[in-house]
Design a protein around this motif. Sequence first.
Motif, PDB file in Angstrom:
ATOM      1  N   ALA A  53      88.411 -48.418  30.880  1.00 34.24           N
ATOM      2  CA  ALA A  53      89.160 -48.003  32.063  1.00 34.24           C
ATOM      3  C   ALA A  53      88.663 -48.802  33.260  1.00 34.24           C
ATOM      4  CB  ALA A  53      88.981 -46.505  32.308  1.00 34.24           C
ATOM      5  N   GLN A  54      89.589 -49.295  34.084  1.00 30.31           N
ATOM      6  CA  GLN A  54      89.209 -50.256  35.108  1.00 30.31           C
ATOM      7  C   GLN A  54      89.710 -49.877  36.497  1.00 30.31           C
ATOM      8  OE1 GLN A  54      91.014 -53.735  33.300  1.00 30.31           O
ATOM      9  NE2 GLN A  54      89.058 -54.390  32.418  1.00 30.31           N
ATOM     10  N   GLY A  55      88.958 -50.325  37.479  1.00 31.38           N
ATOM     11  CA  GLY A  55      89.393 -50.244  38.863  1.00 31.38           C
ATOM     12  C   GLY A  55      89.218 -48.904  39.522  1.00 31.38           C
ATOM     13  N   LEU A  56      89.792 -48.778  40.711  1.00 31.04           N
ATOM     14  CA  LEU A  56      89.624 -47.579  41.534  1.00 31.04           C
ATOM     15  C   LEU A  56      89.978 -46.293  40.795  1.00 31.04           C
ATOM     16  CD1 LEU A  56      91.009 -48.371  45.106  1.00 31.04           C
ATOM     17  CD2 LEU A  56      88.641 -47.955  44.445  1.00 31.04           C
ATOM     18  N   MET A  57      91.128 -46.269  40.127  1.00 24.36           N
ATOM     19  CA  MET A  57      91.583 -45.044  39.465  1.00 24.36           C
ATOM     20  C   MET A  57      91.339 -45.084  37.964  1.00 24.36           C
ATOM     21  SD  MET A  57      94.984 -43.970  41.672  1.00 24.36           S
ATOM     22  CE  MET A  57      94.966 -42.305  40.994  1.00 24.36           C
ATOM     23  N   GLN A  58      90.508 -46.051  37.519  1.00 24.53           N
ATOM     24  CA  GLN A  58      90.076 -46.140  36.120  1.00 24.53           C
ATOM     25  C   GLN A  58      91.263 -46.056  35.151  1.00 24.53           C
ATOM     26  OE1 GLN A  58      86.299 -46.388  34.892  1.00 24.53           O
ATOM     27  NE2 GLN A  58      87.081 -47.635  36.564  1.00 24.53           N
ATOM     28  N   VAL A  59      92.240 -46.901  35.399  1.00 26.44           N
ATOM     29  CA  VAL A  59      93.408 -46.964  34.518  1.00 26.44           C
ATOM     30  C   VAL A  59      93.051 -47.773  33.276  1.00 26.44           C
ATOM     31  CG1 VAL A  59      95.781 -47.804  34.317  1.00 26.44           C
ATOM     32  CG2 VAL A  59      94.987 -46.796  36.474  1.00 26.44           C
ATOM     33  N   MET A  60      93.514 -47.307  32.121  1.00 28.92           N
ATOM     34  CA  MET A  60      93.330 -48.066  30.888  1.00 28.92           C
ATOM     35  C   MET A  60      94.309 -49.245  30.900  1.00 28.92           C
ATOM     36  SD  MET A  60      90.902 -46.888  28.967  1.00 28.92           S
ATOM     37  CE  MET A  60      91.295 -47.470  27.317  1.00 28.92           C
ATOM     38  N   LEU A 112      94.710 -35.513  47.161  1.00 26.18           N
ATOM     39  CA  LEU A 112      94.504 -35.409  45.716  1.00 26.18           C
ATOM     40  C   LEU A 112      94.288 -36.802  45.121  1.00 26.18           C
ATOM     41  CD1 LEU A 112      94.477 -33.860  43.019  1.00 26.18           C
ATOM     42  CD2 LEU A 112      96.977 -34.126  42.954  1.00 26.18           C
ATOM     43  N   ILE A 113      95.061 -37.775  45.586  1.00 21.39           N
ATOM     44  CA  ILE A 113      94.880 -39.161  45.123  1.00 21.39           C
ATOM     45  C   ILE A 113      93.471 -39.626  45.433  1.00 21.39           C
ATOM     46  CG2 ILE A 113      95.656 -41.537  45.427  1.00 21.39           C
ATOM     47  CD1 ILE A 113      98.423 -40.395  46.192  1.00 21.39           C
ATOM     48  N   LEU A 114      93.021 -39.374  46.641  1.00 25.35           N
ATOM     49  CA  LEU A 114      91.674 -39.791  47.034  1.00 25.35           C
ATOM     50  C   LEU A 114      90.604 -39.058  46.234  1.00 25.35           C
ATOM     51  CD1 LEU A 114      92.289 -39.947  50.884  1.00 25.35           C
ATOM     52  CD2 LEU A 114      91.893 -41.890  49.370  1.00 25.35           C
ATOM     53  N   ALA A 115      90.864 -37.802  45.898  1.00 25.72           N
ATOM     54  CA  ALA A 115      89.912 -37.045  45.087  1.00 25.72           C
ATOM     55  C   ALA A 115      89.788 -37.654  43.692  1.00 25.72           C
ATOM     56  CB  ALA A 115      90.337 -35.587  44.995  1.00 25.72           C
ATOM     57  N   VAL A 116      90.910 -38.060  43.112  1.00 26.76           N
ATOM     58  CA  VAL A 116      90.873 -38.707  41.794  1.00 26.76           C
ATOM     59  C   VAL A 116      90.082 -40.007  41.863  1.00 26.76           C
ATOM     60  CG1 VAL A 116      92.270 -39.820  40.014  1.00 26.76           C
ATOM     61  CG2 VAL A 116      93.025 -37.658  40.999  1.00 26.76           C
ATOM     62  N   GLU A 149      86.720 -40.738  39.778  1.00 29.49           N
ATOM     63  CA  GLU A 149      86.854 -41.788  38.772  1.00 29.49           C
ATOM     64  C   GLU A 149      85.907 -42.963  39.007  1.00 29.49           C
ATOM     65  OE1 GLU A 149      88.344 -41.956  36.029  1.00 29.49           O
ATOM     66  OE2 GLU A 149      89.780 -40.316  36.040  1.00 29.49           O
ATOM     67  N   SER A 150      85.858 -43.475  40.235  1.00 25.82           N
ATOM     68  CA  SER A 150      85.122 -44.731  40.469  1.00 25.82           C
ATOM     69  C   SER A 150      84.193 -44.702  41.662  1.00 25.82           C
ATOM     70  CB  SER A 150      86.119 -45.872  40.670  1.00 25.82           C
ATOM     71  OG  SER A 150      86.842 -45.685  41.890  1.00 25.82           O
ATOM     72  N   ARG A 151      84.174 -43.600  42.416  1.00 25.92           N
ATOM     73  CA  ARG A 151      83.389 -43.534  43.652  1.00 25.92           C
ATOM     74  C   ARG A 151      83.776 -44.683  44.592  1.00 25.92           C
ATOM     75  NH1 ARG A 151      79.311 -39.903  43.530  1.00 25.92           N
ATOM     76  NH2 ARG A 151      78.275 -40.947  45.285  1.00 25.92           N
ATOM     77  N   PHE A 152      85.061 -45.037  44.556  1.00 24.82           N
ATOM     78  CA  PHE A 152      85.646 -46.066  45.418  1.00 24.82           C
ATOM     79  C   PHE A 152      85.083 -47.459  45.146  1.00 24.82           C
ATOM     80  CE2 PHE A 152      86.400 -42.055  47.533  1.00 24.82           C
ATOM     81  CZ  PHE A 152      87.735 -42.158  47.893  1.00 24.82           C
ATOM     82  N   ASN A 153      84.717 -47.696  43.892  1.00 27.66           N
ATOM     83  CA  ASN A 153      84.298 -49.038  43.477  1.00 27.66           C
ATOM     84  C   ASN A 153      85.490 -49.717  42.803  1.00 27.66           C
ATOM     85  OD1 ASN A 153      83.222 -51.355  42.418  1.00 27.66           O
ATOM     86  ND2 ASN A 153      81.763 -50.346  41.056  1.00 27.66           N
ATOM     87  N   PRO A 154      86.125 -50.707  43.438  1.00 26.53           N
ATOM     88  CA  PRO A 154      87.329 -51.317  42.857  1.00 26.53           C
ATOM     89  C   PRO A 154      87.055 -52.150  41.619  1.00 26.53           C
ATOM     90  CG  PRO A 154      86.653 -52.511  44.814  1.00 26.53           C
ATOM     91  CD  PRO A 154      85.782 -51.287  44.734  1.00 26.53           C
ATOM     92  N   PHE A 155      85.777 -52.431  41.336  1.00 32.35           N
ATOM     93  CA  PHE A 155      85.428 -53.261  40.180  1.00 32.35           C
ATOM     94  C   PHE A 155      84.782 -52.461  39.058  1.00 32.35           C
ATOM     95  CE2 PHE A 155      84.719 -55.954  44.056  1.00 32.35           C
ATOM     96  CZ  PHE A 155      85.951 -56.571  44.005  1.00 32.35           C
ATOM     97  N   ALA A 156      84.880 -51.145  39.140  1.00 36.41           N
ATOM     98  CA  ALA A 156      84.271 -50.283  38.119  1.00 36.41           C
ATOM     99  C   ALA A 156      84.989 -50.433  36.784  1.00 36.41           C
ATOM    100  CB  ALA A 156      84.319 -48.826  38.575  1.00 36.41           C
ATOM    101  N   LYS A 215      79.993 -40.514  52.702  1.00 35.83           N
ATOM    102  CA  LYS A 215      79.597 -39.861  51.453  1.00 35.83           C
ATOM    103  C   LYS A 215      79.404 -40.861  50.313  1.00 35.83           C
ATOM    104  CE  LYS A 215      80.834 -36.251  48.138  1.00 35.83           C
ATOM    105  NZ  LYS A 215      81.727 -35.120  47.818  1.00 35.83           N
ATOM    106  N   TYR A 216      80.317 -41.833  50.213  1.00 37.34           N
ATOM    107  CA  TYR A 216      80.276 -42.750  49.077  1.00 37.34           C
ATOM    108  C   TYR A 216      79.693 -44.120  49.417  1.00 37.34           C
ATOM    109  CZ  TYR A 216      82.944 -39.220  46.659  1.00 37.34           C
ATOM    110  OH  TYR A 216      83.329 -38.042  46.069  1.00 37.34           O
TER     111      TYR A 216
END
Length: 276
Positions: free
Chosen positions: A155-162, A134-138, A142-149, A106-107
């Motif tokens: 907001a950065q990384g997989l889960m777009q943490v500030m 649920l973690i995977l859904a977030v 958040e990032s469509r599984f892009n670790p460098f988003a 999908k991604y």
Amino acid sequence: MTPSRNLGAAVRSFFSDTTEGFLEIIRNTLALLGIAVACTIMVFVVRPDWRSASEAQLRTWLQERQDDAAVATLTPEPGAIERTTATNPKELPREQAAIAYWLSKKYKVAAEPMAALVTEAYEQGARHKIDPTLILAVVAIESRFNPFAQSSVGAQGLMQVMTRVHTDKYENFGGDLAAFDPVSNMRVGVTILKEYIRRSGSIEGGLKYYVGAANLPSDGGYAAKVLAEYQRIRQVAGHAAPPPPAPAPQTTAAAASPTLALADTQPAEAANPGNM
């Protein structure tokens, strides 16, 4: 004339004839080469498409030689495999493998790194008592599984943490740059998500905190998007529907922790405010 003189004259004549023969061959070769070059130039002038094709082929050959030289100079690093975030999806339990393959398709992410992320989600889910899907859904929303988003608000990384808001949480991982390490980012993000779900008392409320909309009338549809993807991933995993969230009254949690009660009276520090 004596025999020795006759022999000397014969030898000189042989070497003279041989030298003249070699010189004649060289002259003829150079003449033929000149004619060939002239003909080639004329052909290229008449047929520019042939010239372009020849130039492209020459460039390709030179590039291949350059690439071969570069490969030859690479320093062996047998330990480099340890830096990779990848797992063979065939080695995962059936449920996790099914999710990894589905998310990979999908991604448009390779199945091997996706398998590593699914494994990490299940480990963190078990540790924090959060459904790993649920973690995977977030992560998906958040990032469509892009670790460098990175979002427009930082907001950065997989889960777009500030990162600048939660910089203290990255201290255990070596600093803020760990936000771009998929595993470190997921561990920090799950910790934040768990706290927000506990604070709000529901998954929906926790997601509203997570996106930075705790004090806003609407989260812009963020929770709905996450929950919809949550449902889809759970179906892939073989679950009919997500379990209802366990009630966690905010007053009880606050009474148990005076420090937390003080934190609950402050505006929520979102993991990714504005990224709705």
